[in-house]
Design an enzyme around this catalytic site. Sequence first.
Site, PDB file in Angstrom:
ATOM      1  N   CYS A   1      -3.332  -3.316   7.093  1.00 30.63           N
ATOM      2  CA  CYS A   1      -3.041  -4.116   5.897  1.00 30.63           C
ATOM      3  C   CYS A   1      -1.798  -4.984   6.060  1.00 30.63           C
ATOM      4  O   CYS A   1      -1.766  -6.116   5.573  1.00 30.63           O
ATOM      5  CB  CYS A   1      -2.904  -3.206   4.684  1.00 30.63           C
ATOM      6  SG  CYS A   1      -4.463  -2.412   4.233  1.00 30.63           S
TER       7      CYS A   1
ATOM      8  N   ASP B   1       0.790  -1.234   0.000  1.00 35.90           N
ATOM      9  CA  ASP B   1       0.000   0.000   0.000  1.00 35.90           C
ATOM     10  C   ASP B   1       0.824   1.287   0.000  1.00 35.90           C
ATOM     11  O   ASP B   1       0.369   2.313   0.534  1.00 35.90           O
ATOM     12  CB  ASP B   1      -0.971   0.010   1.189  1.00 35.90           C
ATOM     13  CG  ASP B   1      -2.072  -1.015   1.043  1.00 35.90           C
ATOM     14  OD1 ASP B   1      -2.093  -1.732   0.025  1.00 35.90           O
ATOM     15  OD2 ASP B   1      -2.905  -1.127   1.959  1.00 35.90           O
TER      16      ASP B   1
ATOM     17  N   LYS C   1      -5.454  -5.643  -4.511  1.00 36.97           N
ATOM     18  CA  LYS C   1      -6.333  -6.264  -3.510  1.00 36.97           C
ATOM     19  C   LYS C   1      -7.526  -5.351  -3.213  1.00 36.97           C
ATOM     20  O   LYS C   1      -7.413  -4.123  -3.288  1.00 36.97           O
ATOM     21  CB  LYS C   1      -5.565  -6.564  -2.218  1.00 36.97           C
ATOM     22  CG  LYS C   1      -5.007  -5.342  -1.492  1.00 36.97           C
ATOM     23  CD  LYS C   1      -4.165  -5.774  -0.302  1.00 36.97           C
ATOM     24  CE  LYS C   1      -3.527  -4.580   0.407  1.00 36.97           C
ATOM     25  NZ  LYS C   1      -4.484  -3.711   1.074  1.00 36.97           N
TER      26      LYS C   1
END
Length: 236
Positions: A173, A40, A140
């Site tokens: 995450c 991310d 994702k």
Amino acid sequence: MPTGSQPNAHRRRSETLEPLMIDTLAERIDPTHTTILLIDMQKDLVYDGFLCDQAGRDLTATRSVIPTMGRLLSAARASGVLVCHVGFWTLPNHDSDSGPWLAQRRRSTYSSDVLCIANTEGADFIDELAPIDGELVIHKHRYSAFKGTDLDMTLRARGIKTVITTGVSTNVCVESTLRDAFETGYYVCIPSDATASWDMALHDSTLQTVTHRFGLVTTTQEIESIWVGNAAQAAE
């Protein structure tokens, strides 16, 4: 067979069937069977003027790990470690959102329910850690890189045994991904200085959870030293 001999026979069978284990950090992060996940590190989550900044998130800690992640990325590339860039990928018009997911996203702290919309600039990986040709990219729709993606299949096809998790946020995450990695059958390693959270107390809590239950907590320098040592031995 006498009743008294059965426990010994059972113990011998158990010992024989016990799986092989990799104990040391150096063995676990051998470049031949290790991947590094950069999780991310996208513009909406890292750069000023994008969604998390607009939501009031303090990005100081997030940006502080870019140099260490860059060092790890360079070391991984030099050592032949499989590099995988993982990014949030929210489909437009909430097409990837369930009711429970959207409801929780709308009450998430310093965030947005339209974070990293697919094919927008906000979903792009940051320039400092951008993928190069040949590196894996996983999109994702949830916190974990293993949920609803082909990451597990891709790693197994390459003989990967160990997952090193880096990026943001440590307690969301990154933690979701490492938990799934561990429970799917991978060794897990997390460098404490290559991951961060908007609340570093939550970052620290995740590191404590990992070391007690899921894997090894280490540092960028430790990983670099092992990979550099491996490269030196190979050159001899």
